[in-house]
Scaffold this motif. Structure first.
Motif, short mmCIF file in Angstrom:
data_model
loop_
_atom_site.label_atom_id
_atom_site.label_comp_id
_atom_site.label_asym_id
_atom_site.label_seq_id
_atom_site.Cartn_x
_atom_site.Cartn_y
_atom_site.Cartn_z
N THR A 1 57.74 42.00 29.38
CA THR A 1 56.65 41.68 30.31
C THR A 1 57.07 42.02 31.74
OG1 THR A 1 55.92 39.91 28.84
CG2 THR A 1 55.06 39.90 31.10
N GLU A 2 56.34 42.92 32.37
CA GLU A 2 56.74 43.48 33.65
C GLU A 2 56.94 42.40 34.72
OE1 GLU A 2 58.01 46.36 36.14
OE2 GLU A 2 57.42 46.68 34.04
N ASN A 3 55.98 41.45 34.84
CA ASN A 3 56.05 40.49 35.94
C ASN A 3 57.11 39.40 35.73
OD1 ASN A 3 54.50 39.38 33.83
ND2 ASN A 3 53.60 37.88 35.21
N LEU A 4 57.80 39.44 34.57
CA LEU A 4 58.83 38.44 34.30
C LEU A 4 60.24 39.02 34.35
CD1 LEU A 4 57.19 36.40 31.38
CD2 LEU A 4 57.13 35.93 33.83
N LYS A 5 60.36 40.33 34.48
CA LYS A 5 61.67 40.98 34.46
C LYS A 5 62.59 40.42 35.55
CE LYS A 5 60.28 45.41 32.42
NZ LYS A 5 60.21 46.88 32.61
N GLY A 6 63.77 39.93 35.11
CA GLY A 6 64.78 39.46 36.05
C GLY A 6 64.45 38.17 36.77
N LYS A 7 63.35 37.51 36.41
CA LYS A 7 62.91 36.30 37.14
C LYS A 7 63.50 35.03 36.53
CE LYS A 7 60.16 38.59 39.91
NZ LYS A 7 58.72 38.51 39.79
N ASP A 8 63.72 34.03 37.43
CA ASP A 8 64.10 32.69 36.99
C ASP A 8 62.84 31.86 36.86
OD1 ASP A 8 66.92 32.99 36.92
OD2 ASP A 8 66.94 32.94 39.10
N ALA A 9 62.69 31.20 35.72
CA ALA A 9 61.48 30.40 35.48
C ALA A 9 61.88 28.99 35.06
CB ALA A 9 60.62 31.04 34.41
N ILE A 10 61.05 28.03 35.44
CA ILE A 10 61.21 26.64 35.03
C ILE A 10 60.07 26.29 34.09
CG2 ILE A 10 61.31 24.24 35.78
CD1 ILE A 10 63.68 25.86 36.70
N PHE A 11 60.44 25.70 32.94
CA PHE A 11 59.43 25.30 31.97
C PHE A 11 59.48 23.78 31.78
CE2 PHE A 11 59.76 29.75 31.00
CZ PHE A 11 58.49 30.11 30.58
N GLU A 12 58.32 23.14 31.93
CA GLU A 12 58.19 21.72 31.63
C GLU A 12 57.76 21.58 30.18
OE1 GLU A 12 55.57 19.85 34.35
OE2 GLU A 12 56.76 20.33 36.12
N ILE A 13 58.54 20.86 29.41
CA ILE A 13 58.33 20.75 27.97
C ILE A 13 57.86 19.34 27.61
CG2 ILE A 13 59.38 21.05 25.70
CD1 ILE A 13 59.41 23.59 27.39
N LEU A 14 56.86 19.27 26.76
CA LEU A 14 56.47 18.01 26.13
C LEU A 14 56.71 18.17 24.64
CD1 LEU A 14 55.23 15.22 25.82
CD2 LEU A 14 52.95 16.31 25.83
N LEU A 15 57.72 17.46 24.15
CA LEU A 15 58.05 17.53 22.72
C LEU A 15 57.16 16.55 21.98
CD1 LEU A 15 59.90 18.89 20.69
CD2 LEU A 15 61.59 17.09 21.08
N LYS A 16 56.18 17.06 21.26
CA LYS A 16 55.16 16.22 20.65
C LYS A 16 55.53 15.73 19.25
CE LYS A 16 50.87 17.61 21.63
NZ LYS A 16 49.70 18.52 21.79
N LYS A 17 56.31 16.53 18.55
CA LYS A 17 56.61 16.14 17.17
C LYS A 17 57.93 16.77 16.74
CE LYS A 17 53.20 16.57 14.27
NZ LYS A 17 52.26 17.22 13.30
N VAL A 18 58.74 16.00 16.01
CA VAL A 18 59.95 16.51 15.37
C VAL A 18 59.83 16.24 13.88
CG1 VAL A 18 62.46 16.35 15.17
CG2 VAL A 18 61.36 16.11 17.42
N GLU A 19 60.05 17.27 13.07
CA GLU A 19 59.93 17.13 11.62
C GLU A 19 61.22 17.62 10.95
OE1 GLU A 19 55.49 18.13 10.35
OE2 GLU A 19 56.29 19.60 11.78
N LYS A 20 61.56 16.97 9.86
CA LYS A 20 62.72 17.40 9.09
C LYS A 20 62.29 17.69 7.66
CE LYS A 20 64.17 12.68 7.86
NZ LYS A 20 65.29 11.70 7.93
#
Length: 449
Positions: A228-247
């Motif tokens: 993806t051109e606009n993401l090349k070499g960029k630092d990004a921060i992602f906010e995660i909401l972990l909704k479910k964990v399954e085993k």
């Protein structure tokens, strides 16, 4: 008929043939007479038009048709007399035809290489010695259970092989970007993703240890060559909401589950016996494949043969088609692939085919009906109704021909093995099968009869 043959380049040949003028004139006159009896020209009844008028109207096309037919006839006659084995159709090179004179033409074609099989006596082959142990059967039973596992939610922290559901929102320099949000993304932690899927890889690494309901942030640095051109070499921060964990919830080896697998009496002992049989069958195939690869490599190394361009081109096209079909989506979009990508593999395929055919011819290997029956039964075993599959193969000419060819190839490979110098090596079942992951291993198929 006068003929001369010359080599052009590699396996290429050019044959030049001269046809006597009397032969041509007789053929043309015969065709004119035949046409005259069949056609109707305005002002004349069918078949009653003057021959000069028929000749005037149809002479050019008749001449061309006759010359085409004679070129094909004399080409076939010439290569038959000289015992030449051409590959594919020839390219005819006609010359100008002058009425009342002999006619000379050329045809260019490739021939099969002359092969004298070398290196059979000195070929060194490793022959694996392996067996299926009780521990191997237990491992396979665990794999069977895992392949039929279900998912259940857990409040425990996420670990490898758990499945998670999450939402994320990403930003670069506190600014959103295209595709920065997604909801209800499902990931299996530990599943093999490619390096190009760096975001998913990073998510996997950072989710481990978190529980359902937690919110947290992760930092991802996209590589300079990111797709993806606009993401090349960029630092990004992602906010995660972990909704479910399954085993994984593995099914117990209950009587009902064992019956579901095809063991009618629900016996664990009977299940282990059937699993062992299947594993031994797969082990036998893997050992043969291991040896066959060595045979093929040894034959190619000892017999450096030229490959006809016609066969190479055909093999490349087949590989291109297979690759394009495997990558195409439901829309069947066209996938343009360069010839060079497949040339080496295609060349090897053709070399193998020519070498195996040469062995079959040299050692006069013939079809063994018992061998064919055995191959059909091996294929039929994994089908729900083996007897129906066996009947299908015996009635279908194409399927039967494929099996016959496979049997001949196996006979040729066995002949090489008998002549080679064998060295036995001890290997475990796992080493022979060499599974990269449990999900790449073959699922055991059961015969319900």
């Amino acid at each position: 008929m006068k003929t001369s043959i010359e080599t052009t380049q590699g396996l290429g040949k050019r044959i030049t043939i001269t046809i006597d003028k009397i032969v041509i004139e007789k053929a043309i006159q015969h065709e004119l007479d035949t046409v005259a009896k069949k056609i109707k020209i305005d002002g004349f009844r069918k078949g009653k038009a003057p021959k000069f008028l028929v000749k005037q109207r149809y002479s050019t096309s008749i001449h061309q048709n006759i010359l085409n037919e004679l070129m094909q006839y004399y080409f076939i006659n010439a290569i038959t007399q000289k015992k030449i084995n051409p590959v594919g159709e020839p390219k005819y090179i006609p010359r100008e035809y002058l009425c009342g004179e002999d006619y000379t033409f050329s045809a260019e074609f490739e021939v099969y290489p002359e092969i004298k099989i070398q290196g059979l006596e000195g070929m060194e082959i490793e022959q694996p010695i392996s067996e299926v142990t009780e521990d191997d059967v237990t491992v396979m039973l665990d794999l069977i259970r895992k392949q039929r596992a279900t998912w259940e939610e857990t409040t425990e922290p996420a670990t490898t092989e758990n499945r998670v559901t999450l939402d994320f929102t990403g930003s670069i320099n506190n600014q959103p970007f295209e595709g920065n949000q997604a909801s209800n993304i499902i990931l299996t932690i530990g599943k093999g993703y490619t390096e190009s899927e760096i975001m998913i890889l990073s998510l996997q690494e950072n989710i481990i240890g978190h529980k359902a309901g937690e919110k947290f942030k992760i930092k991802i640095k996209f590589p300079e060559d990111y797709t993806t051109e606009n993401l090349k070499g960029k630092d990004a921060i992602f906010e995660i909401l972990l909704k479910k964990v399954e085993k994984h919830k593995l099914p117990d080896l209950t009587s009902d589950f064992i019956k579901y697998l095809g063991i009618k009496n629900g016996s664990i002992e009977e299940l282990r016996i059937e699993v062992r049989k299947n594993m031994q069958r797969e082990l036998k195939i893997a050992v043969y494949s291991y040896i066959k690869k060595q045979v093929i490599s040894g034959l190619i190394k000892a017999n450096n043969i030229e490959v006809p361009d016609v066969l190479l081109e055909s093999a490349i096209n087949i590989l291109k088609k297979q690759t394009a079909e495997s990558f195409s989506d439901n829309k069947k979009r066209e996938l343009t692939l360069p010839h060079e990508l497949f040339e080496e593999e295609a060349r090897r395929h053709v070399q193998v085919s020519l070498l195996i055919s040469s062995i079959i011819h040299t050692y006069d290997i013939t079809i063994n009906e018992d061998h064919i029956q055995k191959l059909i039964e091996e294929i039929a075993f994994s089908h729900e109704d083996p007897s129906k599959t066996i009947s299908l193969y015996k009635k279908n000419a194409t399927l039967l021909k494929n099996i016959q060819n496979a049997a001949l190839e196996e006979e040729a490979i066995e002949l090489v093995i008998k002549k080679a110098k064998l060295t036995t090596i001890v290997r475990s079942f796992q080493e022979i099968m060499n599974p990269r992951s449990s999900e790449q291993s073959k699922m055991i198929s059961f015969n319900n009869n």
